[in-house]
Design a protein around this motif. Structure first.
Motif, PDB file in Angstrom:
ATOM      1  N   ILE A  96     -16.299  15.097  12.409  1.00  0.00           N
ATOM      2  CA  ILE A  96     -16.117  15.445  13.826  1.00  0.00           C
ATOM      3  C   ILE A  96     -16.257  16.950  14.060  1.00  0.00           C
ATOM      4  O   ILE A  96     -16.990  17.372  14.967  1.00  0.00           O
ATOM      5  CB  ILE A  96     -14.756  14.915  14.333  1.00  0.00           C
ATOM      6  CG1 ILE A  96     -14.775  13.387  14.347  1.00  0.00           C
ATOM      7  CG2 ILE A  96     -14.447  15.453  15.726  1.00  0.00           C
ATOM      8  CD1 ILE A  96     -13.447  12.761  14.702  1.00  0.00           C
ATOM      9  N   PRO A  97     -15.614  17.829  13.266  1.00  0.00           N
ATOM     10  CA  PRO A  97     -15.808  19.273  13.496  1.00  0.00           C
ATOM     11  C   PRO A  97     -17.251  19.720  13.275  1.00  0.00           C
ATOM     12  O   PRO A  97     -17.754  20.580  14.014  1.00  0.00           O
ATOM     13  CB  PRO A  97     -14.852  19.921  12.484  1.00  0.00           C
ATOM     14  CG  PRO A  97     -13.828  18.871  12.182  1.00  0.00           C
ATOM     15  CD  PRO A  97     -14.588  17.583  12.229  1.00  0.00           C
ATOM     16  N   ARG A 100     -19.445  19.027  16.326  1.00  0.00           N
ATOM     17  CA  ARG A 100     -19.073  19.645  17.610  1.00  0.00           C
ATOM     18  C   ARG A 100     -20.113  20.647  18.116  1.00  0.00           C
ATOM     19  O   ARG A 100     -20.504  20.595  19.303  1.00  0.00           O
ATOM     20  CB  ARG A 100     -17.695  20.313  17.495  1.00  0.00           C
ATOM     21  CG  ARG A 100     -17.224  20.963  18.803  1.00  0.00           C
ATOM     22  CD  ARG A 100     -15.936  21.737  18.627  1.00  0.00           C
ATOM     23  NE  ARG A 100     -14.817  20.852  18.350  1.00  0.00           N
ATOM     24  CZ  ARG A 100     -14.191  20.745  17.195  1.00  0.00           C
ATOM     25  NH1 ARG A 100     -14.598  21.488  16.151  1.00  0.00           N
ATOM     26  NH2 ARG A 100     -13.183  19.926  17.044  1.00  0.00           N
ATOM     27  N   LEU A 104     -21.950  20.727  21.905  1.00  0.00           N
ATOM     28  CA  LEU A 104     -21.765  21.830  22.850  1.00  0.00           C
ATOM     29  C   LEU A 104     -23.078  22.545  23.142  1.00  0.00           C
ATOM     30  O   LEU A 104     -23.300  23.025  24.264  1.00  0.00           O
ATOM     31  CB  LEU A 104     -20.721  22.802  22.306  1.00  0.00           C
ATOM     32  CG  LEU A 104     -19.327  22.199  22.066  1.00  0.00           C
ATOM     33  CD1 LEU A 104     -18.363  23.277  21.569  1.00  0.00           C
ATOM     34  CD2 LEU A 104     -18.777  21.554  23.333  1.00  0.00           C
ATOM     35  N   ALA A 125     -18.761  13.523  24.461  1.00  0.00           N
ATOM     36  CA  ALA A 125     -17.850  14.574  24.933  1.00  0.00           C
ATOM     37  C   ALA A 125     -16.506  13.979  25.307  1.00  0.00           C
ATOM     38  O   ALA A 125     -15.444  14.523  24.956  1.00  0.00           O
ATOM     39  CB  ALA A 125     -18.473  15.297  26.129  1.00  0.00           C
ATOM     40  N   LEU A 128     -14.700  12.578  21.909  1.00  0.00           N
ATOM     41  CA  LEU A 128     -14.393  13.441  20.774  1.00  0.00           C
ATOM     42  C   LEU A 128     -14.030  14.876  21.130  1.00  0.00           C
ATOM     43  O   LEU A 128     -13.298  15.526  20.380  1.00  0.00           O
ATOM     44  CB  LEU A 128     -15.603  13.475  19.827  1.00  0.00           C
ATOM     45  CG  LEU A 128     -16.051  12.131  19.256  1.00  0.00           C
ATOM     46  CD1 LEU A 128     -17.439  12.265  18.626  1.00  0.00           C
ATOM     47  CD2 LEU A 128     -15.042  11.628  18.235  1.00  0.00           C
ATOM     48  N   TYR A 129     -14.557  15.404  22.244  1.00  0.00           N
ATOM     49  CA  TYR A 129     -14.479  16.850  22.459  1.00  0.00           C
ATOM     50  C   TYR A 129     -14.150  17.224  23.910  1.00  0.00           C
ATOM     51  O   TYR A 129     -14.709  18.182  24.443  1.00  0.00           O
ATOM     52  CB  TYR A 129     -15.822  17.505  22.078  1.00  0.00           C
ATOM     53  CG  TYR A 129     -16.384  17.091  20.739  1.00  0.00           C
ATOM     54  CD1 TYR A 129     -15.786  17.498  19.549  1.00  0.00           C
ATOM     55  CD2 TYR A 129     -17.524  16.295  20.664  1.00  0.00           C
ATOM     56  CE1 TYR A 129     -16.314  17.128  18.322  1.00  0.00           C
ATOM     57  CE2 TYR A 129     -18.069  15.924  19.436  1.00  0.00           C
ATOM     58  CZ  TYR A 129     -17.457  16.341  18.270  1.00  0.00           C
ATOM     59  OH  TYR A 129     -17.980  15.976  17.050  1.00  0.00           O
ATOM     60  N   ASP A 132     -13.087  20.963  24.616  1.00  0.00           N
ATOM     61  CA  ASP A 132     -14.161  21.923  24.354  1.00  0.00           C
ATOM     62  C   ASP A 132     -15.299  21.790  25.362  1.00  0.00           C
ATOM     63  O   ASP A 132     -15.940  22.781  25.731  1.00  0.00           O
ATOM     64  CB  ASP A 132     -14.725  21.713  22.944  1.00  0.00           C
ATOM     65  CG  ASP A 132     -13.712  22.038  21.862  1.00  0.00           C
ATOM     66  OD1 ASP A 132     -12.961  23.009  22.035  1.00  0.00           O
ATOM     67  OD2 ASP A 132     -13.681  21.332  20.847  1.00  0.00           O
TER      68      ASP A 132
END
Length: 439
Positions: A96-97, A100, A104, A125, A128-129, A132
């Motif tokens: 996951i990181p 990212r 983005l 988005a 998961l994010y 951010d």
């Protein structure tokens, strides 16, 4: 080794764990009568990908696929790989990181993409994010001209900051003057405009005949779907099924999708409301596995005749949908989500089992549930050595429903309704509601 080679290896590893060899065609889907369903036993089913070795190979192939997509240089090939990348990242809760930055980087360019690509990345988005992604979504939002991507972006902003509701509520009619004709935007505006209305008593819904003489599954869920709900079975005579000792039958059931999106959106949570049930079958989706599912359909997906389980002269309308509900529940917006979801084109929301390893979601509030793409899911226990089915809440639910039906074709209904509260829905809560319903 290049990306295509890694994808080939991934596909081969996946096939090696599947119950069919690459040379075997997918069989026609098996359909079941009530008698056939009742004759089944857990030992009749196996799924090699649920064994320790099979699951390890499947996960290793998926992670290799993820890493191959992550390693692609910026350009059209990587862009094309992104939707599947984020789908795998969410399913396997892996890398996951690392994924990212790719999300983005892509968000500011979504106005140049087609709505389906927008949907896939905005769903990532949201899933998961959200925190951010939120600063990048505000300037993008006015550029999203299709209602589905716009709604996903709006729900993501709302998830990141509940105070965004007022700003979003003002933006919807500016950008979509005919929003009230769009089921996705109608659902969004209802979410952005909380109602102080108190819903009618749930026992009134549980006691409603829907159509006399047909059985029903009632799925009691929490708002947000972060906790396990419970499925009950109401027999064709209107009484809820109990065992020989008089205990109410209840079975844990998850109505959460991996995306966490509302039910009017692709791969969102199971919509709240009424479905028709039109039989049972064996799926070809490897995440569902071989245990028979119960085949439910939304309005629009099903014809009015399929909903009536009889000839029907009327075309679909909200009034036709409301006619199945008790009068006190006909004006209740939350129970209209299934109607809106059908109008929005959702389909194939089944009641099924699970072959995904729940350990991917250990520590989550819904564990040992394993969310998928918006269906109602029951957990199953598979032998780690052989992949043979040991116990199945899905098979038990399907057989309890079949035993409660007088019809060989298993025709009936499904009601999904949310209960306020925290934590998993408990058998004691279900019993109190059924008792109050006099059923």
């Amino acid at each position: 080794m290049n990306f295509r080679s890694l994808l080939l290896l991934s596909a081969l590893a996946l096939t090696a764990c599947a119950p069919l060899t690459p040379q075997q065609p997918s069989p026609a889907e098996k359909r079941y009568t009530a008698a056939e369903l009742l004759a089944l036993k857990p030992a009749d089913f196996s799924w090699p990908a649920t064994s320790v070795d099979g699951e390890r190979a499947l996960r290793e192939a998926a992670v290799a696929d993820i890493r191959a997509r992550l390693a692609l240089p910026a350009g059209p090939e990587r862009d094309a790989a992104l939707p599947k990348l984020f789908d795998l990242v969410a399913q396997y809760n892996a890398e996951i990181p690392a994924a990212r930055p790719l999300l983005l980087d892509a968000l500011p360019t979504l106005d140049q993409r087609d709505p389906e690509f927008q949907r896939a990345l905005l769903t990532a988005a949201h899933t998961l994010y959200a925190q951010d992604a939120a600063p990048l979504l505000w300037p993008l939002l006015p550029q999203l001209t299709a209602s589905k991507p716009f709604a996903i972006a709006a729900y993501t902003l709302l998830q990141a900051d509940g105070a965004a509701a007022d700003r979003l509520r003002a933006l919807v009619p500016q950008q979509f003057p005919a929003w009230a004709d769009d089921p996705r935007l109608t659902a969004l505006m209802r979410r952005l405009t909380p109602s102080a209305a108190v819903p009618p008593p749930v026992p009134e819904l549980l006691a409603a005949p829907l159509r006399p003489g047909f059985p029903a599954i009632v799925s009691l869920q929490r708002p947000g779907r972060q906790q396990l709900g419970l499925a009950l079975v109401r027999a064709a005579d209107g009484r809820f099924v109990r065992d020989a000792a008089g205990q109410l039958f209840t079975s844990p059931q998850l109505a959460l999708a991996r995306t966490g999106l509302p039910g009017t959106l692709t791969n969102g949570n199971t919509p709240q409301g009424l479905f028709t049930l039109v039989g049972a079958g064996t799926a070809t989706n490897p995440n569902i596995g071989p245990t028979p599912y119960l085949h439910t359909k939304l309005p629009i997906e099903a014809t009015p005749a399929e909903f009536e389980h009889a000839e029907a002269a009327a075309d679909w309308s909200e009034a036709v949908y409301d006619s199945f509900l008790p009068e006190s529940w006909r004006g209740v917006s939350p129970l209209k989500e299934a109607w809106l979801a059908g109008r929005a084109g959702r389909d194939e929301l089944l009641v099924h089992g699970n072959t995904i390893n729940p350990a991917y979601y250990a520590g989550s509030p819904w564990f040992p549930g394993a969310p998928q793409q918006g269906c109602l899911i029951s957990s199953e226990d598979w032998d780690p050595a052989t992949g043979r089915l040991l116990a199945s809440r899905q098979l038990t639910l399907a057989q309890t429903y079949a035993a409660a039906s007088p019809r060989a074709d298993l025709a009936g209904y499904l009601i999904v309704v949310e209960l306020p509260g925290d934590g998993p829905v408990t058998p004691a809560e279900a019993l109190a509601l059924v008792t109050a319903a006099g059923r």
